[in-house]
Structures are given as C-alpha cells and as structure tokens.
Design a protein around this motif. Sequence first.
Motif: not given
Lengths: 240, 328, 235, 291, 397
Positions: C3, C5, C62, C80, C156
């Motif tokens: 994935e 961000l 995301i 995150i 992230f």
Amino acid sequence: MIDVKNLTVRFGGVVALNQLTLKITDDVVGLIGPNGAGKTTLTNALSGFVTVASGSASVNGLNLIDMAPHQRSRWGLARSFQKVQIVSDLTVEDHLATVLDAKGANRSLRDKAIVRALDYAGILSVRRVRGVDLNPFQRRLTEIAKCLVGAPRVILLDEPGGGLSETEMKELRKVILGIHPEFGAQILLVDHDVELIRDVCTSTAVLDFGKLIAYGPTAEVLEDEVVKAAYLGRMGAAND
Amino acid sequence: MIQTLSRNNLIILVVIVAAIWLLPLVLNSLWIKVVTSAVIFGLAAAGISVLFAQLGLINLSQIALVGIGGWVLLRLNYATGLPFTISLVAGGIITAIISSILALPALRMRGLYLALVTLMTAGAFQIIFNAFQFPNGGEGFWGVAQQSAGAFRRPLIAQSDVSYLRYVLTVAALCIAVAGVHRLTTPGRAWAMIRQSEANAMAAGIDVTFFKMWAFALSGFMAGIAGGLLAGALQQLDARTFVASDSILLFALAIVGGVYHWLGALIAGLLFKLLPALFNDFGVSADLTLVIFGAALLHAIMTAPRGIAGQILSGFAGLVKHRETSHD
Amino acid sequence: MTETLKIRGMSIQSATRRVVDGISIDVPAGQIVALLGPNGAGKSELILGIAGAMAATGTVSIGSQTVSGNGIQGIREAGIAAVPEGHQVLSGMSVRDNLRASGPMLSDDDLAVEVANALEIFPELRKLIDQIAGSMSGGQQQMLSIAQALISRPKFLLIDEMSLGLAPVIIDRLVGVIQGLRSRGIGILLIEQFTQLALDVSDHAYVMARGKLQFSGSPGELKHDPGILEKAYLG
Amino acid sequence: MLNVYGLFLVSGLAVGSLYALGGIGLVILRRSTGVLNFAYGAIAAASAMICWQVVQWGMPGPIAWIVTILTGISLSVLYGRMIAPSLAWRAPTVKAVATLGYTLILLGLIGFVWDDSPRKLELPTDKIGVWILGVRVTVTRLIAFASSIVIVIGVILFFNRTRIGLNMRALADNRDHAALLGIPVIRVETMAWTLSGALAGYTGLLFGDLVRLDPTVITFMVIPATAAAICGRLESLPLTLVGGLAIGVIEAMLALYKPLAPLRSMTPFIVAGCVILWMQRGQHLTFVQGD
Amino acid sequence: DSHSEMSCGMNTGKAATGEPIKVGGINGNAPPGDFSGGTDAAAAYFACVNANGGINGRPIEYIVENDQWNPELAGQVGTKLVKDEGVVALVGNGSVVSMAVNAKLYADEGVMAMASACAISECYESSNIVSTNQGPLPSGIGALKFAIEELGTEHAACIGFNIPNNGGWACDWMNRYMESKGKKGTSILMDPTAVDLNSVYLQALAERVDTILLMLPAGPAIGLLKVAEEQGGRDLFKWVSPTPIYEPGVGEVLGDYWSGHLYVNIELAQYDSDGADNRNWAAVTAKYGKEGDRLDTFSQSGFISAKFFTDALLTLDPDKIDRATVTEAIKGIVGVESDLLCGPYYVGDADRHMPNHAGRMVVYKDGGFETVRDCYDIDTAYLDPIREQEKALGLSQ
Ligand SMILES: Nc1ncnc2c1ncn2[C@@H]1O[C@H](COP(=O)(O)OP(=O)(O)OP(=O)(O)O)[C@@H](O)[C@H]1O
Ligand SMILES: Nc1ncnc2c1ncn2[C@@H]1O[C@H](COP(=O)(O)OP(=O)(O)OP(=O)(O)O)[C@@H](O)[C@H]1O
Ligand SMILES: [Mg+2]
Ligand SMILES: [Mg+2]
C-alpha cells in the motif's frame, strides 16, 4: 580565559559533570560530546543556572560561582539557549534593549549599539518586527544579536545550528566566525554539527559522562579514536 | 497602527476628562456612590492587570490588599491629623511594601502555584480582617472600639459625594498613568522577558527578583490607593467587603474586562460594582449577576483573550480606519 | 504490504496565510521518502496535518482507504505515526511511563515486547528509565520521542527533524534503524536537516518551499545537481 | 488532660478528613486532565442541594444518593466535554481560571433555585455513633475518614497499575502529544471527568451532612481543600491526605490555646504557605512557560 | 373568618387613590441570614392599609431594598431611598449592616427609621433609629437570666459572629451581666464566613462552660446544634438562645433530639398566641403577603412597626405629610401598646432607643415551642439610660 577546576554537578543520582577540569584560552572553542554528556550542564553552570556541587569556575580570573546569573550577564557573560527563547510581543530591538537596560548602558549610545548588532547579524530589516512574526532563523539570529550588544566578554552558544537548513547554516557560520574579530568576545560553541565545529573552532573539548575525554586543536580532536568511538561514529569518519 | 492606537488613547482620555466633570453633574446620589465604588475597584483591577498582562502572574489576593490600604488610611485618620491625601499615599506605599513582601515566597513560583499562594493569602487576610476588624476610632494598635465610628476626614476639596467622585477619578487616572509609563519603559521590557522565561531574563542580565517585587509593589500600590479611596467613600470599612471569594471575582472580571489596556480595568470595576447595582435597582436577583459574570468569564477566556476592552478598541480602531479610508 | 500513503491536495491555513498549499505526495510502503525545504517551508505543519494534529484540508489515504476525517486517533490507528519537531515527550512523566503510554492500541504483552525493542535501539534510555523525561538532555529527549513512535508498530512513520540535537554516532545508528524499518515494509517520510544524509538514505525526494511543492524526483538528481535545490528554495 | 487532647485529636481528624477529601478530588482531576477545577466545590454544592431536593420530594435515601452522584457526574462531564476541550491548549492557569467562570454560573444558579433558608441533610449513619477517646464520632465521620484513605489507595493503584490510569496521566501531562501517541483523548478525558464528578457528588453529600448544607459554604470549601492539595504539591495523593488531616488536627488543637483561638481558621492557609516555602527551598528558577 | 378579624389603618374597605407617600425599607437577605421578615410584613400591612383608605386617602408607596449584608450596597440603597427617592421615613428595616452604615445619613437628613430586625449597637444607640425588636443584647441576657434562675447556669459561653458591634457588643454585655450576678461569662466570637462549626463547639468544650448561648442567626445556630447532636453534646451543656432560632420551620430541621433541651428567649408573642394584634398579623400576612414571605418574629415585629407608623401618620394632615412632619409624629409616639409586646412602645426625642426589652421564654418541644415563662424584664446596666427616658416619659415608676 575560562578556567574550570574540578567542577561537579549532580541531579539527584545523576552526575552530569564529574570533577571536570578545563582551561579554555582560544577565541572560539568547540564543545562536543554524546547526548547527555553534560555540555548543556556546563554552559548552565557557567551562566549560573544549575547548582554546583563542588569545584570552581572563573572567567578572566573572576570567580563566577558565587555570582547570581544576572550579575554574570551584566559582567559580560552572554549565552543562548538550546531551545530558542523569543518573547512573542517584544520587537527584535526591544530584545536587545533589555540587555542594555540591565547593563545600564548610556541612552545615547544605545540605539547605535542595537543597530550595530542587528546589522552584523543581518536582521536590521526586522528590527521593529515582534517576536511572534519572526521565522525560526530570524529568531536564532535575534538570540545571537542579543548576545552581542552591551560589550560581551564571553559568549556561550548552545546548539545554535539546531534545526537550520544547510543554506542557513552557511550564514550562521559566517556570523559566528566574525564575532570575535568584530566584538572581541571569547566564544564557547556547543553543537552536534561537526562541520560547523570544524570550520569555526580552533580548539575543541569533548565530554562524555561528565568527563573530558579529549581536548586540543579541533582537527586533532576529530581524528582521535576515542572521540570517534564515543561520538562521531561512522558518519564523522565518512565526512572526512 | 501605533498612531491609530495612540489616537484612540487620546480620544478616550478626552472622554475620561469630560467624565470627571460631567458625570457628577448628571448622576443622582445613588449612582454617584456606585460609580465611585466602580472606579475604585477598577483601579484595584488595574493592579491585577499589571501582574497578569506584564508578568503572566495571577493574583487572587488583590481585594485583601485593598483591605490593607483601607485599614492604613482609617488607622491614620483616627491616630493622626494628617490630611487625607497624605494618608492615602501612605496607605498605598505601605500596601506596596506588604505586597512585595508577600511576593517573596512567590518569587520562585509562577502559574498555578502562584495563584494558589495568593489565594491562601486572601484566605488568611479574610480571617485576620474578621478577627481584628477595621479601625473605628478605638484605642490600641487595632484601633477598634465597640462603638459607632468616630469622625472621618475626607479631603478638603472633596467633602461631598460629588466632589469626592471627581477626586477618585483623578487619583485613579494618575495611578493608571503611572502603570502605563511602566509598561512602555525598562520595567515593561524586563517583565515581558521574565514572562517568557526567567532563565532567559537572567541571561539578559535582568534581576528577576527585583523586577518581580517591583511589579508586586506597583500592583499593591494601586490596591492600597484603591483601599484608601474606598475607606474615604464609605467612611468606614467592614471585613465582609474583603473576602477571598471577591478577590477571585475581581480577578475574573479583570480578565473579562481585558488586562491589556487600562480601559479593561475600568470595565472590570464597572462590572464588579455597577452591574450588580443596576440589577439590584431593576430587581434582578443577585444570583443571576453571578451567572452572567461566570458566562462572561468563560466567553472571554475562550473567545476574547483581550477582553471586552480589546473588542471595543479593535472595533474602534476599525472605525477610525474605515473613516480615514473613506475620507481619502 | 504494497500500500501507499497518499496525501492529496493538503492545505493548512494559519491566522495570516496558507502555510501548506495544496501538497500532494506519496509515501510507498517499504520506502524512505525525503522531504526537503528551507526554514518555514511548512514541512512541520504538513506532518502535523497528515497526522491529524492540525486542521487541514485535503485527503490522506492508505491504499484505497481514506483515513483523513477519522480524527487524530483514527489516523493513528490506521498505522500512521509521527515524530513531531522539537523533542516532544510527556515531560512530567518518567521515561518508562513515556514508553508505556506510547502503545495504547497494543495488548499488554505486545507493549512489553515493543518497549524492550525500543530500549534495544536506544540502550542510553535504559539507564534513564526512571528519570523524568523533561529533565533529560535535548538529545535524550529526541531519542525518547523517536522510540515512542516506533513502539506503536506503525505502517507509516513521519519523522520531523530526525537528527535534531543528536550526536553523530546516534544518527548513524538511526540510519540503520530506518533502513531496517524500510526493509520490513514500513514507509517513512523523513524531514532531515542534513540534506546529504537524507538524500543518501531515501528512495524518493520532495522539495517544498513557501508551502508549495517545488520538486519531486529521485534523490540522485538532487545530489548531482544542487542547483535544483537552490532554485527550489529561492522559488 | 490527656482526654482533652484525645478529644481534639479525634475531632480534628474528622474535620481534616473533609479537607483531605476535597483536596483529593482536586488532585485526582488535575492528575488526570491537567485541570485544577475550582468548580469542584460548586459541583459538590449543587449535588448536595439536589440530594436535599430529592429527599424533600419524598424519595427514599438510596435514590437520593444515586441522584447526588449522578448530578456530580453530569455537571462535571458537562464542563469536561463542552468547555474544557476548547481550552486544552491553554496554560494551566488559564484552565483553572476558566473553572472559576463555571463556579460562578453554578453558584448563581443554585442561589436562584434555592433561597437561603436553613436546611439539613441527613444520612442514616448520623444516628449511629461510637465513642473514641471521649468523643462521640458518628459513623458518617468514620465513613468520611475511611473513604478518604480508601480513595487515595484505590486511585494510586488505578493511576500506576492500569493502562487507563497511565493514559490519564499522559493526557494531563501533554494533551497534544498524548493524542499524537494514539491515546483516545475524548474517551479517557470523559472518564476522568466522570470519576472526578462522582467524587464531587460524594464530597458534597458528606459536606452537606457533616459541615452545613449551605451552597456558598460548600462551594468555597474548595479554598481550604486547595490548601490540602498544596500540601501534596497538587500531585501526591498521600501527601494531600496527610496535609488535610494535619490541617484539621492543628486547627482543632489551636482551640486550646486562647490567644490564637480566634485565628484558628487561618490554619489551612498558614500550613499551605509553609509547605510551599519548604517545597521551593533550594529551587533555583523557573524555566520556560508551561514547564 | 380572617377577614372579620383584619384591621388596617382606617378600615374603610376602599382603595386609596391620592398622591402616594413614599416610605422606604431595607432588609438584608443573603448568606449567612435572611432578615427580610420585617419588610415582608410591613409591605403586607401597607398593602392592607392602602386597600382600606390609606392615610386619609393617600396610599403608601413602600420601597424595599436588599443590602445583601454588603456594607457598600447598604450605603448605596440608603442614599437612594433617603436622597433620591426622598422617603418620609423607613419602616420595617431588618439588616445587620445597613444601620451601621446609614445611621449618620438618617441623622443628617432628619429621617426616622422604625426598624424591626436590628442586631447591632448602632441600631439602638442612634437618634434616628428605633427598633421594635430587642436585638441580641436584651434577648440574650433575657435567656441567660432564665438559665441562671431555672437551669442553674454558672458559666456561660456566648457564641456570636465577629461582626462589628454585633457579637462582640452583645457578648461583652452578656459577660458583664454574668459578672454582676456573680457568675462567669466567656465570649467565643466566630468569623461569619467560617466553614467549620465543629471547632467553635470544641472551643466551648475547651472553655469548660456549662451553658451555651447561641448569639447567631438561625442557619449557623442550627448548624452548631447539629454538630453538638452528632457529638452527643446535648447533655454536656444547657442550651439557650435569643430569638433568631425561633422560626416556624425549625422543628423540621432540629428533630426530636433537642426536644425539651433548647430554651429560646422570644422578643414578641408566640406565633400562635391569640392576642388581637397577633391574629391581625396572621390574617394580614395571609391575605396581603406574598408567597415566600418569611413569617418569623421579625415579621411580627415589622407588622407592629408598620402599624405604629401608620397610626402616627393618621394623626397628620394628609396635605402636610413630609419628612419633617413625619419625623416629628414618630418621635411623638409614646406608650402605645400591643399584645405582641410585653411593655409599652415609645420613641421620644433621644440619643438612643430601646423600647422593647422585656421578653418571654419558650422551650423547643416536639417540633414546636411552649412558653415556660411569660413576660419578664431584665436588669442590666446597659438599660440605665433607657430607664431614665422611660421615667421622663412617664412610662415607668
Ligand atoms: N534537571 C535534571 N534532573 C536530572 N537529570 C538531569 C537534569 N538536567 C540534566 N540531567 C542529566 O544530566 C546529564 C547531562 O545533561 P546535559 O543536558 O548537560 O547534556 P548535553 O550534553 O547537553 O546533551 P545534549 O547533546 O543531548 O543536549 C544527562 O544525563 C541528563 O539526563
Ligand atoms: N504557532 C505559529 N503561529 C504562527 N505562525 C507559525 C506558527 N508555527 C509555525 N508558523 C509559521 O508557519 C510556517 C511553516 O512552518 P513550519 O514549521 O511548518 O516550517 P518548516 O518547513 O517545518 O520549517 P523548519 O525547518 O523551521 O522546521 C512558518 O512560516 C512558520 O513561521
Ligand atoms: Mg544540551
Ligand atoms: Mg519544521
């Protein structure tokens, strides 16, 4: 000349400075060391912000330890803080004026002194701007200019380069380099930017765990294996 | 910007001077008394503002200091033949000294702790005033007798309630002007620096202890003068005027009025004394006054940090600007 | 985990001006993305905006899932984590409590494991475990602040001024750490004072000035042509 | 003579536990949200008045007590949800001052709803008493004393042993940073205000019963309670408890010394003043704002 | 039927429509006590008078202010009534602070105050104030006289508020009275804002007295009794009190514990006594009073003050009613009687006034009060000048 003898500072169980003895004679001297080595504590002890457990510190032969912080400043010991201290609703020139107020500087010479320091630091254009409206670099420079007014004898700079970009760093380097020739003050510079230390300091002291582990001409100190192991690591080596 | 502001100041000053001469002519006896009180407590609130706006220090004992000033004036009135104005200034100075002594334990403190120290002071004085009462012409140090109060001297030029109001307005304007001068000169800059960080101030060579005590002394002086003026207005004092909760209330109202301009202190005084009197006159319950004060305080803190004065002044500045541009 | 961000059209308005102005950037999983720019460019604000700690317009997603609008907590739960600028810690609490408070979404066991991992990375903190965080030196606080973000097992990581106040030897170690995170598939947005260092470790670089994106490209490009950077800074 | 001292000791402890209870409520909220809530007394007063009203309506005691606690909780959470969040970024002093506004509102409303006639709040435990050192101590007072100790121990365990407690402390320390760490701010804060509100209701009930059912008196009991909290540096619950009890005992004992007897009620302020002086000995200076 | 018993002023049954006569009243209603009973009753009586022909056709406009126990406010409302409103007199005043603040104003402006709930010395030692109630001094001494004679009191503690010329004044005279009887008296003065009554009770314990005299408003007095109840203190002392605790609702608050153990000196007749004036008071307040009016001793006192005042006004030419004539008429009141009072009421031209100093003693029993001693006077040096006046006015031998 800054003369530190057997200086010890404790915080509860932590010994932040351990019997430190250090004689600083050069005009611009670097102070480096791992995090928590005691660099800020040493500047604080010199400027009177921590209680000293034992030992002595004198500047140009004057014993500092018994003086109140503001007296040290009036005598000519200026410092900046690791975390910038700018008053939101004072203008840049007011920041400098407070220093002159405290020193009882002659009114007629005051404006001249302020203009000179601001001009030197390159922030004359913002002299009437209030603290809130300054950008981080201007705040830094205001703090340095504050150290320059009122005929300082010794200036302690604690991580002035923290958070500055590389171009700003270049400018700061120029400013610091010129201070001694221009204002005649001796400078003790704490920073983690080895390039800055290398460029502006003729000699450098290295602290670790409150003790001096190396001291001498900057180039030699930065080559020292002990210093490399404790402080510089691979990065310091790579930058050679 | 600076020009508009100082022009505003000038306009308001003219208004005040006019008020000194006009107000007493248009008000009836009740409102003369009320406005006199309001101005007196406005002066006390101005002392609170000095500490809060300049140093960020919260003083919850201002009413106690007002009591001290009043006590000294009454004591001098009965013990000596000194003219009122001299006793008044003496009361101001003694209160200033006591205020700066009380500040000593507070010197290493700020924020919440300081507020609490002053609250404790207010609580203690409330009890002292109650235990020893205010001088009424009796014997001994405390000067209290179980009798009706003795003769009281007001200033020669201000015997009647009307002329006394003028006297109060003039004295209050002078004191506030003194505070205003402080704000713009050396102490003002030093205070600003101390407010941000004491360490930073010391590093700039500022004697923090001295300047803090000075601020407390100035604030105390204003409280002391207010106390003397209050004694002169009522010609006697009562411990119930100086309770700790009123110190809290006056502080709250100083914030509502606005601590960054002397107009705010005046508004605080009016809110503290004039509004309840108005409500009382309209038959509105005193309890609702409290509700309104509370809501105003919350409102001011949440949305108008510069208080009502700030809103008025910015409205005013906007007006002046608007007129200037439309005239151009 | 592949994935990405994605930040799209993010703007942040301060009292006087737009400090972040329509920024769109990508941080793919398993990559380090450098964000450069002069002082006051709006980098710190952007990070706070992404983390939900500051009112911002625009979207954060995301993969295909939009997470902005879930509030600061929702964004954090989506994976995150941000290390804000300037040595942010819970200054009145002990280092131990600082670490333990950093994983509110973890079970007790997982938390213990992550705290141990963090102390593995920063053995300096182990000695200071009972010290009040606010009394530590600047660099020690920075270590703690980074450790806090690591504990929450982020997908992230947004790091503002990673090396601020840290000794070179620690920065060295951190470079190893973020490279390790990258290899575990974590995406990292890195703001770093030492441009050289940032460009050395990153897979992609953005340059921001006056709230706007000025450059997006490979770090190598910037390294070979410092003029790009200077031009971007000057606008 | 020993008997007289015993009498004053027991009586002082009984009063002291009330100061302590008030102080503990202040410290708990401060440690869990960072707010020093001057409105604590007003919330307690409103709860006590509601309790009286419910009894007046003929409801049985237990229902009245539950309503009391619920009143405390609602008034506390009302502030905690509606007003406190918008002040979350302000200095601790500003937050404390704002609660003064809430205090005034509550006090005004209480005064508006209930006039100042003499009222009395009673608990069944008032009628049961035991003799300790020559003083008859009602079970209500014993409950006040015991509960202050139990609450201190319970809350300490809660703060130090549970994740929620840890989260509360983190929030109180630095709300922004705690939020960034993923701590569910709203949920945790609401819990803190609920806990504190329940305590305020409980304290109000006891004050109304043991001291006086007078809204002004209960509202401003927050001032001597603050003195107890100061003894614990607004941080330490055990010290707050000890401080409160010590104030109560000293105040009672002073009644025996005639010259100081009229100034007895200054005890909380003097003790708090001394504690503050002692606390700052050797302290050098204060750093940047908000520290 | 209450209407047939009601009697107000001229009793014409026709509303007065002439030019109103302004009369003022100041009460104190705020913590720590509500002293609004006097003005409430006076207002009811004046309403009744206005509905019954007024003062020879002129209605009374009664303006009541609340000083909230606040000296500053007291000064303000006093000035408002006397200077701005120009009232011809003040009636029914019940305030602890306003008398001290305004005594000089009344004298300077030549206006009389016929008060009904006074509690401080200024109220009894001023030329222009006369109060129908006794205040703490005679009522407290009356209670002690009973205690010495019937309860065997040797050493009494006088617990009062430390309010200027209130607690200290009354307790001082109480001590002198005890000394004059060869007994001992001790003053325990408390801060009116004090939270904790427990320590006051402890002080009494420490003084080792045998009798406690509650020189306090009803609220705090009840609080103190509660503390004593809690600590089992009922039987350690004899408990006596002046009037304020004599309140209709007090039974609900005190409960059974105190039944038969609390003696109260009352300054006027019992609420349920069946004298004509008392029945009239009950009828008038029932018909003309407002909901929430206090119906306590001070209410009776306000009622009777208003009645005496009205009767004095009725002697005047309705076109010549102004402050000077009213003041003269009030000063001219001598020897009027009422079943509410134990002795004759009078004003006269004097520097101090205390027409009411003989009271009755009741005991709290089963939620109510029972008379244990009917009208009796007291002997204290404080009354010496008063007795002189009475002699001069021919009211006593
Ligand atoms: N107030 C304090 N209480 C307890 N320990 C302290 C305090 N101040 C500093 N210390 C400790 O003293 C040691 C020295 O701190 P100091 O701030 O001097 O380090 P430094 O060399 O400036 O580090 P950095 O490069 O990270 O700024 C550290 O271990 C720190 O944790
Ligand atoms: N609290 C504030 N009030 C007003 N302006 C602010 C505030 N904080 C930041 N700014 C301004 O917003 C702009 C963006 O700031 P930001 O901190 O995001 O820049 P940055 O790119 O992170 O710079 P740096 O390299 O200094 O960290 C700057 O001009 C800054 O001066
Ligand atoms: Mg440092
Ligand atoms: Mg930044």
